[in-house]
Design an enzyme around this catalytic site. Structure first.
Site, short mmCIF file in Angstrom:
data_model
loop_
_atom_site.label_atom_id
_atom_site.label_comp_id
_atom_site.label_asym_id
_atom_site.label_seq_id
_atom_site.Cartn_x
_atom_site.Cartn_y
_atom_site.Cartn_z
N LYS B 119 0.82 -1.21 0.00
CA LYS B 119 0.00 0.00 0.00
C LYS B 119 0.85 1.26 0.00
O LYS B 119 0.43 2.31 -0.47
CB LYS B 119 -0.94 -0.02 1.20
CG LYS B 119 -1.97 -1.13 1.12
CD LYS B 119 -3.13 -0.89 2.07
CE LYS B 119 -4.14 -2.01 1.98
NZ LYS B 119 -3.49 -3.36 2.13
N GLU B 203 -2.83 6.66 8.06
CA GLU B 203 -3.34 7.68 7.13
C GLU B 203 -4.34 8.57 7.84
O GLU B 203 -5.01 8.14 8.77
CB GLU B 203 -4.04 7.00 5.95
CG GLU B 203 -3.16 6.75 4.76
CD GLU B 203 -3.92 6.09 3.62
OE1 GLU B 203 -5.12 5.79 3.80
OE2 GLU B 203 -3.32 5.87 2.56
N ARG B 296 -7.62 -7.75 -8.86
CA ARG B 296 -8.39 -8.99 -9.00
C ARG B 296 -9.84 -8.63 -9.33
O ARG B 296 -10.21 -7.46 -9.35
CB ARG B 296 -8.36 -9.75 -7.69
CG ARG B 296 -8.77 -8.84 -6.51
CD ARG B 296 -9.05 -9.60 -5.25
NE ARG B 296 -9.07 -8.71 -4.09
CZ ARG B 296 -10.14 -8.08 -3.65
NH1 ARG B 296 -11.28 -8.19 -4.28
NH2 ARG B 296 -10.07 -7.31 -2.56
#
Lengths: 176, 501, 501, 176
Positions: B119, B203, B296
């Site tokens: 990430k 974050e 995906r």
């Protein structure tokens, strides 16, 4: 046949009589009057997988699961868990002390799982809504919290244990 | 039309395995299912053309055992593998191993997965591609102290995420400083337990945001398109449970901006196959920030299939076989409205998983409806895997029709023996904040604390009590009946004995 | 949006009753089901909001007993009645009685029904409206002699039809003169038995034609539109079993001509609601002739709903409540391709009905699929009504995808305990004449005389033999087990007795 | 356990042995060699409503219905009706005359229904494929025809009769 039932904390007296073509069911919620229902057997019909219950003009497709003292009734994607006691059981009940059917002196496993972490030890006092332990099931960690202020009487599991549904994990002292 | 592959092994289970089996069958491709001990009776085994056992029930020893799966693929003579979502779908080692074994991996390239798997680095990549991102720790956070100082810098609320995490696991929101330490530790431990990587990052937590994601598709000829957005803000435990397409909150000009950004993201890594760019969406400012890319197929892909009119799984298969995309950006339009409800084996009040044996099971049918389910009467939902057992998708000319249709579908969905969140869905669909589309990712948290009365308003108690009472009566009576049978059997046997003598 | 009605009684059973219940539920309208003795356990009773018994099993005494149904409608407080198809759907007396009772009849006006109810006068009406018609007896044929002379005049083959007939009943094709007499008598007797009217008429039998029909819709404000065609040429015993939309054989200019003719027909009688103009279609000349108008919803309406994107049952309800049509001709377009397969409880080789108890039943699910069924495990298909128990409808971007999808859907349809025509459908879908779209109404008659080998090619015998052998083995063994139980019960009881004494 | 089976007119000898973990099934079609199959019990698995049969690498979802001498096996929307006889029954069979299991000296009702019309009377000779009677079921008139040239021995039903599945309606003389 006489029963006592409890649904969502409310208690009822229940009387069921079976006729050739119909059921007579009478309900009395605590402190209220008796209500009587005549249910034609063709309106309460076992259809292979379900019961089709035509009740007061409405059509319900229901399923009743359970035995002995606890039944769960499913209808229209909703369900109720109902505790129900016949004469025999009421006798046993009366022998047991503890505040009514709902009484809760222990922490039980609600599903099969694995104990990840335990936050309390014997003798601890845990305030309401504080974590008691973390149990893993279906790949989620589920934090179990105290439903009231409790004093730990005994801890019957240890980290890493696998437990089955209904297994008692922690016993509490009587509420003070 | 020549077949893209002859035989595809599906390295997954449950509804997504079945979804892929269907695509294969419609293309004349032989489908190979794999199953763990717990899944011998799972529907994907019944529906596949072929089925092979791959190991014990725990995922680690079966659906995550890529060596075993690859071995089966070779034995069965599969020329391609579809990983579905979860499990090995974003596992570079597996993707590489397939390629090395000369078996086509139906999904992105290993490089694609790596680029977006972390990430932190992916966020930097996206900055480079000119995709808006969120302020936070530009890297892993190694100590509680560091976490605290970052929290002070960017200000609460913050979100802590396991770098390797996903699907709501290894993820915690912190609103009070004194919650930070335990949350930090929890994320690290879940990261370690599920993804073998304790690293977490931090974050800025955009307050009360929406979750909007863009479906992208790329082929092996450098073509990249987007198939517009899905809104997935209805979440519990940070897991989506209702998704809709289009989003009621995204103005068309913003929709196009988001699509363009998503295509830039895909081009940046020359992405191949189906992927999703997830954005945090501020409904007041209509600002959006890159959250992560899922390399995906998504659980919620059907709502895009319906609104855009393409079969994304077939497209995955074609793209993997080397064909160029069957649609260009200008061929892609949104028509009508679609909603998906994820039906889970869980308590609708506590959200606790409720595995067990399904008794009655009748799925909804009729117009404007799609069901992807692996439930059947007598099936025991195992405790080892995700509690989602079915997806109900409805569509209509308008959002209102799609919602009303979902209510209708859920009302006729009979599923007993285990607890499900069907009644929770019905309550959500009726909620004014859902009806007017203003709901955010905190919608459930904020509005469903005391849910019970809402959930159970539909029918009053006497009906339930009468049913329980009649059943209790019959149970009691049947005991006596059993007694009777024994005696009568005894009589019969008695007679038999006499005859013999 | 204000509700068109508060409560609708559905004067029908099975899948169409359920179809209407769904429309009601999505519109927030209370649905009232009615049921005969044989139907207490029928799914439409389970799914409706309310359900009332209306009489014994034979249709005449229940679903055709309009007085009783009207009485129930009043008791239940229904403000509208939906007749579905068949039964009372084209019964003027019932339609009138509803109107007189102040209950809205969801369907055409009594005048509409009368105008089209008689095949002879309706044909003349259509001539007047400039709709092409077939040569034949311009009226009833009262004697065999008359029938013979007409046959000689217009030439064989001819078709004899009961004036009041429909649904394949009271209908015979005559290809040889010596078959004429028995066919004539059979039609009269069926006409008498099922429709209380022995009158029959004769028409030129267009050789090897297709059956193409146009869906029309009118409102109470003189608006009339068509929703393009459906091809229903796959028939056995003159009953449709597979329908598709659009037709692979109708060129677009002909399609528009047929639509225009259908609208002229509807305007000619100022038609209200959903109706269908059936045409005989000559695939060589692309000529089309008016056959009859069905003044009701059709079994096969879903393929039009999917390809045109409208909910026809909801539209019926809105139109009946007085609203103008929600779509104009220019809003109506065909998108993609849809196919319907009628699943019947019948022997796939002899077409003989096969009523009985359904054991396992799992319906197909997944993308591009719609199922309207009333089958469930343990349900006993009654002998009193139509053998159709389910409709499987698939759709796709192309005709090929829709067909492949239907094959996939039927392959995963598990329905045991009774014989069904599922395997017949699969054989038809694979037939070159179906694949290339050249099939006609004689397709099955001509190509499926010796069907068995085709039907059963899929799997070879050993698998079946092994399964039967293992079952026979277990049955044999279980007998012994039963013996054992009796003895052990006897022992147990024995002990009990000892304890007592 | 030894059986004789008939499927679509072809006859088989069948031998079934049950092991703890597997079935041994051997088949011999008339005039051919024996074939032996080892079927693990986990590959022939009862799953509530169906049997999941993993056979020669293929996955079949099957259901077997019937008892005594006739079983119908459903799989992948196809089915076979299989006649199967164990030792006992074979004994009985051998006592009966008539051409094997398939022999047909009578017209039976294939489903419940109502007799609409009868075209033949006792003593008549009816040519193959000519109508014998019309029976109504599920609102369709079904014409029953002679499967071979037959001489009517006895007619057990009359116009208007309702008949159940399997009821014998007409008996024929032995084929000449």
């Amino acid at each position: 046949m006489y029963f006592e039932a409890e649904i969502k904390g409310r208690k009822y007296k229940v009387d069921v009589t079976e006729g050739r073509a119909a059921w007579k069911v009478s309900l009395q919620e605590e402190g209220k009057d008796w209500t009587h229902y005549d249910i034609s057997k063709n309106d309460y019909k076992f259809a292979e997988e379900y019961v089709s219950f035509l009740f007061e003009g409405k059509s319900y497709l229901i399923d009743v699961i359970g035995q002995d003292t606890e039944y769960t009734v499913f209808a229209r994607n909703s369900f109720r868990t109902i505790k129900i006691f016949n004469d025999e059981m009421l006798l046993h009940e009366s022998l047991k002390k503890g505040s009514g059917f709902g009484g809760d002196e222990e922490l039980k496993a609600g599903m099969p799982g694995k104990i990840i972490e335990i936050f309390a030890k014997k003798g601890d006092i845990v305030k309401a809504n504080k974590p008691l332990l973390i149990m893993e099931a279906m790949k989620m960690e589920n934090e179990m919290r105290a439903s009231r202020d409790v004093k730990i009487k005994e801890i019957l599991v240890k980290q890493g244990d696998s437990v089955e549904t209904g297994a008692v994990m922690i016993k509490f002292e009587e509420p003070v | 039309m020549q077949k893209p592959f002859n035989k595809i092994l599906i390295a997954n289970r449950g509804e997504i395995a079945i979804r892929i089996i269907r695509a294969c069958r419609e293309l004349g491709i032989i489908s190979v299912a794999v199953f763990s001990d717990a899944d011998r009776d799972s529907l994907h085994v019944f529906l596949a053309d072929e089925a092979y056992h791959i190991g014990p029930s725990p995922s680690k020893e079966s659906y995550l055992n890529y060596r075993k799966i690859l071995e089966v693929a070779k034995t069965a003579g599969a020329d391609a593998v579809h990983p579905g979502y979860g499990f090995l779908s974003e596992n570079t080692t597996f993707a590489k191993a397939c390629v090395d074994a000369g078996i086509n991996f139906i999904g992105p390239t290993p490089e694609n997965i790596d680029a977006m798997g972390d990430k932190i680095s992916s966020k930097l990549l996206m900055k480079k591609a000119g995709v808006p991102t969120v302020p936070g720790s530009d890297g892993g956070v190694e100590t509680v102290e560091e976490a605290l100082s970052i929290a002070e810098r960017i200000g609460l609320p913050i979100i802590i995420k396991a770098t390797a995490g996903g699907g709501g696991k290894g993820m915690r929101v912190v609103r009070k400083m004194d919650e930070l330490e335990s949350a930090y530790r929890a994320c690290r431990s879940e990261g370690q337990n599920y993804f073998a990587n304790p690293t977490v990052y931090i974050e800025k937590f955009v307050n009360d945001p929406k979750h909007i994601e863009i479906q992208v598709f790329g082929d092996k000829h450098h073509n990249h398109v987007h198939l517009f957005e899905r809104e997935c803000s209805v979440q519990r435990r940070n897991q989506k449970i209702i998704e809709e397409c289009p989003s009621p909150s995204v103005p068309n000009e913003v929709r196009l901006k988001m699509g363009a950004a998503a295509v830039r993201a895909a081009k940046q890594i020359n992405y191949v196959g189906a992927g999703t760019i997830e954005f945090i969406f501020d409904n007041k400012t209509k600002e959006f920030y890159f959250m992560e890319m899922n390399t995906r197929l998504q659980v919620e892909h059907p709502i895009t299939e319906i609104v855009c009119g393409f079969d994304l799984v077939k497209e995955q298969i074609f793209v993997a076989s080397g064909r160029p995309l069957s649609f260009k950006q200008e061929d892609i339009h949104q028509k009508g409205h679609a909603i998906e409800a994820r039906i889970c084996a869980e308590d609708p009040v506590t959200y606790k998983p409720s595995p067990g044996v399904i008794r009655a099971c009748r799925h909804p049918q009729g117009p404007g409806l799609r069901v992807d389910s692996y439930a059947y009467p007598g099936y025991e939902v195992p405790i080892f895997y995700d509690p989602m057992i079915a997806k109900v998708i409805t569509f209509g000319e308008t959002r209102e029709e799609a919602i009303d249709r979902m209510q209708r579908a859920l009302t006729e969905f009979v599923l007993t023996g285990i607890k499900t969140n069907i009644v929770l869905h019905k309550t959500i669909l009726d909620h004014p904040k859902f009806r007017d589309g203003s709901y955010t990712t905190q919608f459930i948290e904020k509005n469903f604390e005391v849910i019970e009365p809402l959930l159970f308003k539909e029918i009053d108690d006497p009906m339930f009590l009468i049913a329980a009472a009649i059943t209790a009566y019959n149970d009691r009576k049947s005991k006596d009946v059993r007694q009777l049978n024994i005696t009568s059997n005894w009589k019969r046997t008695g007679r038999k004995l006499q005859l013999r003598t």
